[in-house]
Design an enzyme around this catalytic site. Structure first.
Site, PDB file in Angstrom:
ATOM      1  CB  SER A   1       8.904  -0.742 -19.273  1.00  0.00           C
ATOM      2  OG  SER A   1       8.990  -0.940 -17.875  1.00  0.00           O
TER       3      SER A   1
ATOM      4  CD  GLU B   1       3.030   4.446 -15.521  1.00  0.00           C
ATOM      5  OE1 GLU B   1       3.452   3.400 -14.983  1.00  0.00           O
ATOM      6  OE2 GLU B   1       2.375   5.309 -14.907  1.00  0.00           O
TER       7      GLU B   1
ATOM      8  CG  ASP C   1      -6.459   5.098  -5.575  1.00  0.00           C
ATOM      9  OD1 ASP C   1      -6.781   4.295  -4.685  1.00  0.00           O
ATOM     10  OD2 ASP C   1      -5.285   5.351  -5.899  1.00  0.00           O
TER      11      ASP C   1
ATOM     12  CG  HIS D   1       7.665   0.902 -15.181  1.00  0.00           C
ATOM     13  ND1 HIS D   1       7.156   0.468 -16.389  1.00  0.00           N
ATOM     14  CD2 HIS D   1       6.739   1.779 -14.689  1.00  0.00           C
ATOM     15  CE1 HIS D   1       5.981   1.051 -16.621  1.00  0.00           C
ATOM     16  NE2 HIS D   1       5.718   1.851 -15.602  1.00  0.00           N
TER      17      HIS D   1
END
Ligand code: FAD
Length: 289
Positions: free
Chosen positions: A12, A14, A105, A262
């Site tokens: 994958s 991102e 965060d 990923h």
């Protein structure tokens, strides 16, 4: 690593949601190049506290509609159950079937932490609200999360996310494959056997890598840091060296049984694709690592 070998490998890429029209155009080009290698899915980050909410939705739905399954990241910090439920409903109605569920965060001074304090509570809430609609990915930290009280507590907290209903995990990036192997061994001893896919950060820019790594608690081994430092402004050599180091690490991870990779692309195709090609992943069904 035995537990990881049973899983079908998945690959994958991102992205972050672009802010400008120019950024959107660039992402489209990057998306088209990466789509050619047929990844299993794309994912799109979410600014904690909802700062990218609309842009994340827009980017996810746009990418998803172009034929490659796309997973939104969703962080609970600063949010309410109601605001999260609203997002879940939008994604469900659009046919999205995978979510990366995170705490996030909150930047300092950005207010209260919200109704769900930790990612395990978010996972539980998503299961409560949406049942099994989504395949839920959570974050894993082979070098341990920087705010964890200690390594043992961090492992227990990871287990909480799995107990709450996470299907698989993606790791924070690392440059030390042994930390990943050790993490998996520890999970196996705790009878946790979900796929834990290494998150891979291509090295393209030394100063931003250092800044980012300090923030998220990822260690840059001394020999890598020293070599990158020695290249100074020589971005060609930084890229070449980074590509070689990361390719070698990925080879080792896959050879030992990691259930896929990923890539943190930072909305750039080149560096991830170079590693992809070095690994021969175009023929991934035919090669045995
Ligand atoms: P948690 O699993 O909740 O853990 C956070 C800390 O709290 C850890 O120290 C843990 O040990 C501790 N803890 C957990 N549960 C408990 C509990 N029940 N009681 C006490 N302590 C507990 N950030 C974004 O803002 N947007 C993104 O899109 C994004 N995408 C990411 C994708 C991946 C694959 C990864 C690895 C990280 C991503 N992050 C993103 C960063 C992430 O949000 C931060 O690392 C954040 O600090 C922790 O999120 P988490 O989901 O791991 O939190």
């Amino acid at each position: 690593m035995e537990s990881q070998k049973q899983f079908k490998r998945r690959f994958s890429f991102e992205f972050f949601p672009p802010k400008t029209d120019q950024g959107r155009e660039k992402l489209q080009t990057v998306r088209d190049r990466l789509a050619e290698v047929h990844p299993d899915f794309f994912s799109v980050t979410f600014g904690a506290g909802g700062s990218t909410r609309d842009r994340t939705i827009e980017t996810v739905l746009n990418l998803h509609s172009q034929g490659i399954s796309t997973a939104p990241h969703l962080s609970c910090v600063g949010g309410t159950r109601e605001s999260i439920a609203e997002l879940l409903d939008i994604y469900r109605e659009s046919g999205v079937n995978r979510i990366v569920a995170l705490r996030g965060d909150l930047p300092s001074g950005m207010g209260a932490s919200g109704e769900l304090r930790y990612a395990n509570e978010l996972v539980a809430f998503i299961r409560e609200h949406s049942g099994d609609t989504f395949n839920l990915e959570v974050a894993a930290y082979p070098e341990f999360h920087p705010q964890a009280r200690n390594a043992e507590e961090d492992l227990k907290n990871f287990a909480r996310k799995v107990e709450a209903g996470a299907n698989s995990a993606i790791t924070q990036y690392f440059f030390n494959a042994d930390s990943y192997f050790y993490f998996i061994d520890r999970l196996e001893k705790m009878n946790i056997t979900i796929p834990v896919v290494p998150g891979i950060m291509p090295i393209v820019n030394f100063s931003s890598l250092v800044r980012f790594s300090d923030m998220c608690g990822a260690e840059i081994p001394r020999w890598i840091r020293k070599q990158l430092e020695a290249y100074g402004d020589d971005s060609d050599n930084i890229r070449k060296f980074g590509e070689e180091v990361v390719t070698r690490m990925c080879e080792r991870l896959l050879a030992e049984g990691a259930p896929g990779l990923h890539f943190y692309t930072l909305n750039q195709a080149e560096a991830s694709l170079n590693i992809w090609n070095n690994l021969g992943l175009a023929n991934r069904d035919k090669i045995s690592f």
